[in-house]
Motif scaffolding. Structure first.
Motif, PDB file in Angstrom:
ATOM      1  N   PHE A  89       0.846  -1.184   0.000  1.00  0.00           N
ATOM      2  CA  PHE A  89       0.000   0.000   0.000  1.00  0.00           C
ATOM      3  C   PHE A  89       0.887   1.242   0.000  1.00  0.00           C
ATOM      4  CE2 PHE A  89       0.671  -1.076   4.488  1.00  0.00           C
ATOM      5  CZ  PHE A  89       1.019   0.145   5.063  1.00  0.00           C
ATOM      6  N   SER A  90       0.301   2.376  -0.331  1.00  0.00           N
ATOM      7  CA  SER A  90       0.998   3.659  -0.315  1.00  0.00           C
ATOM      8  C   SER A  90       0.294   4.599   0.642  1.00  0.00           C
ATOM      9  CB  SER A  90       1.011   4.279  -1.725  1.00  0.00           C
ATOM     10  OG  SER A  90       1.669   3.439  -2.647  1.00  0.00           O
ATOM     11  N   ILE A  91       1.063   5.437   1.333  1.00  0.00           N
ATOM     12  CA  ILE A  91       0.482   6.346   2.310  1.00  0.00           C
ATOM     13  C   ILE A  91       1.347   7.596   2.425  1.00  0.00           C
ATOM     14  CG2 ILE A  91       1.681   5.185   4.210  1.00  0.00           C
ATOM     15  CD1 ILE A  91      -1.780   6.893   4.390  1.00  0.00           C
ATOM     16  N   GLU A  92       0.709   8.709   2.690  1.00  0.00           N
ATOM     17  CA  GLU A  92       1.428   9.961   2.909  1.00  0.00           C
ATOM     18  C   GLU A  92       2.048   9.946   4.302  1.00  0.00           C
ATOM     19  OE1 GLU A  92      -0.732  13.828   3.312  1.00  0.00           O
ATOM     20  OE2 GLU A  92       0.165  14.217   1.346  1.00  0.00           O
ATOM     21  N   VAL A  93       3.344  10.218   4.365  1.00  0.00           N
ATOM     22  CA  VAL A  93       4.068  10.181   5.633  1.00  0.00           C
ATOM     23  C   VAL A  93       4.846  11.471   5.823  1.00  0.00           C
ATOM     24  CG1 VAL A  93       4.305   7.670   5.492  1.00  0.00           C
ATOM     25  CG2 VAL A  93       6.145   9.135   4.651  1.00  0.00           C
ATOM     26  N   GLY A  94       5.306  11.693   7.041  1.00  0.00           N
ATOM     27  CA  GLY A  94       6.197  12.804   7.298  1.00  0.00           C
ATOM     28  C   GLY A  94       5.666  13.791   8.309  1.00  0.00           C
ATOM     29  N   LEU A  95       6.511  14.775   8.638  1.00  0.00           N
ATOM     30  CA  LEU A  95       6.192  15.808   9.605  1.00  0.00           C
ATOM     31  C   LEU A  95       6.619  17.168   9.049  1.00  0.00           C
ATOM     32  CD1 LEU A  95       7.552  14.031  12.806  1.00  0.00           C
ATOM     33  CD2 LEU A  95       5.147  14.245  12.176  1.00  0.00           C
ATOM     34  N   GLY A  96       6.028  18.206   9.587  1.00  0.00           N
ATOM     35  CA  GLY A  96       6.385  19.542   9.130  1.00  0.00           C
ATOM     36  C   GLY A  96       6.079  19.709   7.649  1.00  0.00           C
ATOM     37  N   LYS A  97       6.998  20.324   6.930  1.00  0.00           N
ATOM     38  CA  LYS A  97       6.811  20.501   5.485  1.00  0.00           C
ATOM     39  C   LYS A  97       7.312  19.294   4.704  1.00  0.00           C
ATOM     40  CE  LYS A  97       7.113  25.551   5.637  1.00  0.00           C
ATOM     41  NZ  LYS A  97       7.813  26.764   5.124  1.00  0.00           N
ATOM     42  N   ASP A  98       7.925  18.372   5.395  1.00  0.00           N
ATOM     43  CA  ASP A  98       8.475  17.189   4.741  1.00  0.00           C
ATOM     44  C   ASP A  98       7.421  16.083   4.705  1.00  0.00           C
ATOM     45  OD1 ASP A  98      10.163  15.324   3.624  1.00  0.00           O
ATOM     46  OD2 ASP A  98      11.052  14.761   5.547  1.00  0.00           O
ATOM     47  N   VAL A  99       6.416  16.251   3.859  1.00  0.00           N
ATOM     48  CA  VAL A  99       5.335  15.283   3.704  1.00  0.00           C
ATOM     49  C   VAL A  99       5.409  14.715   2.295  1.00  0.00           C
ATOM     50  CG1 VAL A  99       2.844  14.923   3.746  1.00  0.00           C
ATOM     51  CG2 VAL A  99       3.895  16.508   5.360  1.00  0.00           C
ATOM     52  N   ARG A 100       5.340  13.412   2.175  1.00  0.00           N
ATOM     53  CA  ARG A 100       5.509  12.756   0.889  1.00  0.00           C
ATOM     54  C   ARG A 100       4.780  11.423   0.909  1.00  0.00           C
ATOM     55  NH1 ARG A 100       8.834  12.478   4.649  1.00  0.00           N
ATOM     56  NH2 ARG A 100       9.901  10.556   5.238  1.00  0.00           N
ATOM     57  N   VAL A 101       4.577  10.835  -0.255  1.00  0.00           N
ATOM     58  CA  VAL A 101       3.976   9.514  -0.364  1.00  0.00           C
ATOM     59  C   VAL A 101       5.084   8.471  -0.422  1.00  0.00           C
ATOM     60  CG1 VAL A 101       2.575   7.984  -1.805  1.00  0.00           C
ATOM     61  CG2 VAL A 101       1.918  10.385  -1.510  1.00  0.00           C
ATOM     62  N   GLU A 102       4.949   7.433   0.403  1.00  0.00           N
ATOM     63  CA  GLU A 102       5.902   6.326   0.376  1.00  0.00           C
ATOM     64  C   GLU A 102       5.150   5.004   0.223  1.00  0.00           C
ATOM     65  OE1 GLU A 102       9.050   5.958   3.145  1.00  0.00           O
ATOM     66  OE2 GLU A 102       9.490   8.121   3.218  1.00  0.00           O
ATOM     67  N   ASN A 103       5.872   3.995  -0.254  1.00  0.00           N
ATOM     68  CA  ASN A 103       5.320   2.661  -0.451  1.00  0.00           C
ATOM     69  C   ASN A 103       5.787   1.708   0.646  1.00  0.00           C
ATOM     70  OD1 ASN A 103       4.128   3.552  -2.794  1.00  0.00           O
ATOM     71  ND2 ASN A 103       5.774   2.819  -4.106  1.00  0.00           N
ATOM     72  N   PHE A 104       4.860   0.864   1.100  1.00  0.00           N
ATOM     73  CA  PHE A 104       5.136  -0.134   2.136  1.00  0.00           C
ATOM     74  C   PHE A 104       4.503  -1.450   1.698  1.00  0.00           C
ATOM     75  CE2 PHE A 104       4.997   4.011   4.104  1.00  0.00           C
ATOM     76  CZ  PHE A 104       6.025   4.009   5.032  1.00  0.00           C
ATOM     77  N   GLU A 105       4.946  -2.540   2.309  1.00  0.00           N
ATOM     78  CA  GLU A 105       4.256  -3.808   2.096  1.00  0.00           C
ATOM     79  C   GLU A 105       4.459  -4.730   3.291  1.00  0.00           C
ATOM     80  OE1 GLU A 105       5.716  -5.576  -1.477  1.00  0.00           O
ATOM     81  OE2 GLU A 105       7.493  -6.467  -0.532  1.00  0.00           O
ATOM     82  N   TRP A 106       3.398  -5.464   3.616  1.00  0.00           N
ATOM     83  CA  TRP A 106       3.472  -6.512   4.634  1.00  0.00           C
ATOM     84  C   TRP A 106       3.990  -7.788   3.984  1.00  0.00           C
ATOM     85  CZ3 TRP A 106       3.187  -5.690   9.647  1.00  0.00           C
ATOM     86  CH2 TRP A 106       2.448  -4.602  10.139  1.00  0.00           C
TER      87      TRP A 106
END
Length: 301
Positions: free
Chosen positions: A178-195
């Motif tokens: 799955f993909s999800i938006e991650v990060g804090l402050g202005k450093d927010v981006r979409v990253e990919n993860f998998e179980w």
């Protein structure tokens, strides 16, 4: 996707797919590139363990470890917490055959507490190949976190956020990306993860559970170069990726403690945000719940 050789469990599948709500990186393509993960400064005096070190400027409000405790009666609600007598969240279970989703996560330990996230099959009569996780308006703020990725609009104007997790089968190997938006402050981006299914050291660390799943951060290298289990760094996959969470079923004698979940590495520090934490937990609960239903049905047959 990723190193599917580490995934060991096969579930029944259904047809149909839905596009993810984010533009996902093609992790199957050779040389796929990912945005570099930021570095953060550890708080002086904090634990040297990368799984639990505090991070300067990061307020990690989400529990790092949770167990699932089933009710002793006929209730459809079970609880998540580090200990049975200290529940943090309530989770309501449904059949999936009605208008209600399979799982509803409440903001507190009571069934009457607001629902902040849900997990369901994409289709009512499916076997769970495609999962839809919804993060409801106000969910992030209800956790007491100043997550920069939170919607700044009034809650009445917000809409539920959908995350798609699609089971991927290669021979007998299964992953859940799955993909999800991650990060804090202005450093927010979409990253990919998998179980990925695993019997490795990360799973064995969950009170000697023998089998489970690990959540791999596909855009982030681990502490080492990967390789054989005996030689690679802790919380690193054979292909050199970082493991950010794990869960496993309880294989002990307890009839009520059925599941344990734990964040690791950057997943434990809070730098990925509470949106990631909620999604990681809900996707793990969905995978566990489908397997739990199948095992319960098999045992009673």
């Amino acid at each position: 996707m990723g190193n599917s050789a580490e995934a060991q469990v096969d579930l029944a599948t259904d047809s149909g797919a839905a596009p993810p709500p984010y533009t996902a990186v093609d992790t199957d393509a050779e040389g796929a590139s990912y945005p570099p993960a930021p570095s953060y400064e550890a708080v002086p005096g904090a634990s040297s363990s990368s799984s639990s070190s505090a991070i300067a400027g990061v307020n990690n409000s989400f529990p790092q470890s949770l167990n699932a405790y089933l009710p002793k009666g006929l209730s459809k609600t079970f609880h998540l917490g580090e200990h049975a007598d200290q529940p943090v969240f309530a989770v309501t279970m449904h059949s999936g055959l009605t208008s209600k989703p399979l799982l509803e996560l409440h903001s507190g330990p009571k069934e009457s507490d607001p629902i902040i996230a849900t997990a369901n099959n994409e289709k009512k009569w499916s076997c769970g190949r495609t999962t839809v996780v919804q993060i409801l308006p106000g969910a992030i703020s209800s956790l007491g976190a100043a997550d920069s990725a939170s919607d700044s609009r009034p809650e009445s104007q917000q809409v539920a956020e959908k995350i798609i997790m699609k089971q991927t089968n290669i021979l007998k190997n299964v992953t859940y990306p799955f993909s999800i938006e991650v990060g804090l402050g202005k450093d927010v981006r979409v990253e990919n993860f998998e179980w990925r299914g695993s019997r490795g050291a990360e799973i064995q660390g969950l009170d000697k559970y023998t089998r489970g799943y690990k959540l791999v951060r596909l855009g982030r290298e681990g502490a080492g170069k990967g390789g054989e289990r005996s030689s690679r760094a802790a919380n690193t996959t054979s292909d050199g990726k970082e493991v950010v969470a794990v869960f496993a079923q309880n294989t002990g004698w307890s009839m009520y403690k059925v599941f344990k979940f734990q964040f690791l590495e950057s997943g434990a520090t809070g730098v990925l945000g509470d949106r990631f934490a909620l999604t990681a937990l809900m996707t793990a609960l969905k995978i566990w719940y489908i397997e739990y239903i199948a095992q319960t049905a098999s045992a009673s047959a």
